[in-house]
Motif scaffolding. Structure first.
Motif, PDB file in Angstrom:
ATOM      1  N   ARG A 183       0.836  -1.208   0.000  1.00 19.42           N
ATOM      2  CA  ARG A 183       0.000   0.000   0.000  1.00 19.42           C
ATOM      3  C   ARG A 183       0.867   1.254   0.000  1.00 19.42           C
ATOM      4  O   ARG A 183       0.560   2.245  -0.670  1.00 19.42           O
ATOM      5  CB  ARG A 183      -0.928  -0.006   1.213  1.00 19.42           C
ATOM      6  N   ALA A 184       1.979   1.205   0.741  1.00 19.73           N
ATOM      7  CA  ALA A 184       2.906   2.341   0.749  1.00 19.73           C
ATOM      8  C   ALA A 184       3.490   2.573  -0.633  1.00 19.73           C
ATOM      9  O   ALA A 184       3.696   3.721  -1.047  1.00 19.73           O
ATOM     10  CB  ALA A 184       4.014   2.096   1.764  1.00 19.73           C
ATOM     11  N   ALA A 185       3.771   1.502  -1.370  1.00 17.53           N
ATOM     12  CA  ALA A 185       4.300   1.641  -2.727  1.00 17.53           C
ATOM     13  C   ALA A 185       3.299   2.354  -3.623  1.00 17.53           C
ATOM     14  O   ALA A 185       3.670   3.217  -4.435  1.00 17.53           O
ATOM     15  CB  ALA A 185       4.649   0.268  -3.300  1.00 17.53           C
ATOM     16  N   ALA A 186       2.020   2.010  -3.499  1.00 17.91           N
ATOM     17  CA  ALA A 186       0.987   2.653  -4.307  1.00 17.91           C
ATOM     18  C   ALA A 186       0.851   4.134  -3.954  1.00 17.91           C
ATOM     19  O   ALA A 186       0.704   4.992  -4.837  1.00 17.91           O
ATOM     20  CB  ALA A 186      -0.350   1.931  -4.105  1.00 17.91           C
ATOM     21  N   ASP A 194       6.364  -9.827  -4.637  1.00 16.49           N
ATOM     22  CA  ASP A 194       5.345  -9.820  -5.693  1.00 16.49           C
ATOM     23  C   ASP A 194       4.221  -8.840  -5.376  1.00 16.49           C
ATOM     24  O   ASP A 194       3.665  -8.216  -6.281  1.00 16.49           O
ATOM     25  CB  ASP A 194       4.784 -11.229  -5.891  1.00 16.49           C
ATOM     26  N   ALA A 195       3.869  -8.704  -4.092  1.00 19.23           N
ATOM     27  CA  ALA A 195       2.795  -7.785  -3.710  1.00 19.23           C
ATOM     28  C   ALA A 195       3.170  -6.340  -4.022  1.00 19.23           C
ATOM     29  O   ALA A 195       2.341  -5.559  -4.510  1.00 19.23           O
ATOM     30  CB  ALA A 195       2.483  -7.945  -2.223  1.00 19.23           C
ATOM     31  N   ILE A 196       4.418  -5.977  -3.766  1.00 15.41           N
ATOM     32  CA  ILE A 196       4.878  -4.615  -4.053  1.00 15.41           C
ATOM     33  C   ILE A 196       4.901  -4.376  -5.556  1.00 15.41           C
ATOM     34  O   ILE A 196       4.488  -3.317  -6.029  1.00 15.41           O
ATOM     35  CB  ILE A 196       6.258  -4.380  -3.414  1.00 15.41           C
ATOM     36  N   SER A 215       2.217  -1.269  -7.764  1.00 10.32           N
ATOM     37  CA  SER A 215       2.682  -0.056  -8.430  1.00 10.32           C
ATOM     38  C   SER A 215       3.425  -0.415  -9.701  1.00 10.32           C
ATOM     39  O   SER A 215       4.104  -1.436  -9.771  1.00 10.32           O
ATOM     40  CB  SER A 215       3.618   0.729  -7.491  1.00 10.32           C
ATOM     41  N   ALA A 216       3.282   0.455 -10.700  1.00  7.69           N
ATOM     42  CA  ALA A 216       4.009   0.250 -11.954  1.00  7.69           C
ATOM     43  C   ALA A 216       5.402   0.863 -11.910  1.00  7.69           C
ATOM     44  O   ALA A 216       6.149   0.776 -12.888  1.00  7.69           O
ATOM     45  CB  ALA A 216       3.219   0.861 -13.115  1.00  7.69           C
ATOM     46  N   LEU A 217       5.778   1.465 -10.788  1.00  6.12           N
ATOM     47  CA  LEU A 217       7.091   2.093 -10.681  1.00  6.12           C
ATOM     48  C   LEU A 217       8.196   1.037 -10.722  1.00  6.12           C
ATOM     49  O   LEU A 217       8.019  -0.084 -10.251  1.00  6.12           O
ATOM     50  CB  LEU A 217       7.209   2.880  -9.373  1.00  6.12           C
ATOM     51  N   PRO A 218       9.361   1.393 -11.266  1.00  4.73           N
ATOM     52  CA  PRO A 218      10.488   0.464 -11.253  1.00  4.73           C
ATOM     53  C   PRO A 218      10.930   0.159  -9.827  1.00  4.73           C
ATOM     54  O   PRO A 218      10.897   1.032  -8.953  1.00  4.73           O
ATOM     55  CB  PRO A 218      11.578   1.212 -12.031  1.00  4.73           C
ATOM     56  N   ILE A 219      11.324  -1.082  -9.597  1.00  2.67           N
ATOM     57  CA  ILE A 219      11.756  -1.520  -8.267  1.00  2.67           C
ATOM     58  C   ILE A 219      13.276  -1.630  -8.223  1.00  2.67           C
ATOM     59  O   ILE A 219      13.896  -2.231  -9.099  1.00  2.67           O
ATOM     60  CB  ILE A 219      11.113  -2.869  -7.907  1.00  2.67           C
TER      61      ILE A 219
END
Length: 247
Positions: free
Chosen positions: A30-33, A60-62, A66-70
């Motif tokens: 949720r923080a990533a979103a 996988d959940a992160i 979000s579509a942001l690069p990890i």
């Protein structure tokens, strides 16, 4: 080089709070979103050997949130290399790691650990990850990073942050000069320089103003500030201060 400085938001300590009590809350995914909606350019996570914050099940959940690069921070071990090869993050940042430390205490000695790190860099490159080495702003470490074939280095700003806490910009100025010189040296060698560790609203400006830097990775301060003003507001304010410094 782009004038806009990217912001990578490290969400490890959302998981730290979750793990302190157990259960699913608060959820780092949720923080990533929220970070994505607030203007972050990437999500940084550190999967430590002891799993003290981010855990394997979060990966996988992160990614799904979000579509942001990890950017996966990882120790130079066989276990973490195998996980990164399977996970295939956008970026993999090799960092030093000791079980007894509270947080990362300094840069990776790539000069002293060349033979250990070289095959890991090769494997991560082959897996399609953009390899980064978390190092001190030191010309020897940068030169060895070039030999290792790392496209990115992340300069450790911990000493700068410590000096700032002791005496503000005047005290931190020598380390700021060292950071700027290291970023310029990396650029000359064809390496993209990033920076991070200990950055706050108060001290981020002079670092963000270093034109050669492409990205800052900030986590602990943003998560702490979120307790008082919310995560969205914390990230937006950091983004504003970074943009202001670049302008």
């Amino acid at each position: 080089m782009s004038a806009r400085l990217r912001l990578g938001v490290n969400i490890d300590h959302v998981a730290t709070i979750r793990n302190a009590r157990g259960g699913p809350h608060p959820d780092p995914a949720r923080a990533a979103a929220i970070a994505a909606a607030a203007g972050a350019d990437g999500i940084t996570i550190h999967l430590r050997e002891d799993r003290r914050h981010i855990r394997d099940g979060d990966l996988d959940a992160i990614r799904a949130a979000s579509a942001l690069p990890i950017n996966l921070e990882m120790a130079a071990t066989e276990e973490m290399t195998a996980i990164a090869e399977a996970y295939r993050p956008h970026a993999a940042c090799i960092v030093p790691e000791r079980r007894e430390e509270r947080t990362t205490e300094g840069g990776l000695n790539v000069a002293g650990l060349h033979n250990q790190i070289a095959p890991i860099v090769r494997r991560l490159n082959e897996a399609g990850a953009r390899v980064s080495l978390f190092i001190e702003p030191d010309p020897v470490q940068i030169a060895v990073s070039e030999v290792l074939g790392a496209p990115v280095v992340e300069l450790h700003t911990g000493r700068y942050a410590e000096l700032w806490a002791e005496g503000g910009l005047e005290a931190a100025q020598p380390e700021l000069v060292r950071l700027a010189a290291a970023a310029a040296d990396a650029r000359r060698r064809g390496i993209e320089p990033h920076a991070g560790h200990g950055l706050t609203f108060e001290n981020v400006g002079p670092v963000a103003a270093i034109a050669e830097l492409a990205e800052l990775n900030i986590g602990h301060f943003l998560m702490g500030e979120a307790i008082f003003i919310g995560l969205d507001a914390s990230i937006r304010e950091m983004r504003r201060r970074m943009d202001e410094a670049r302008a």
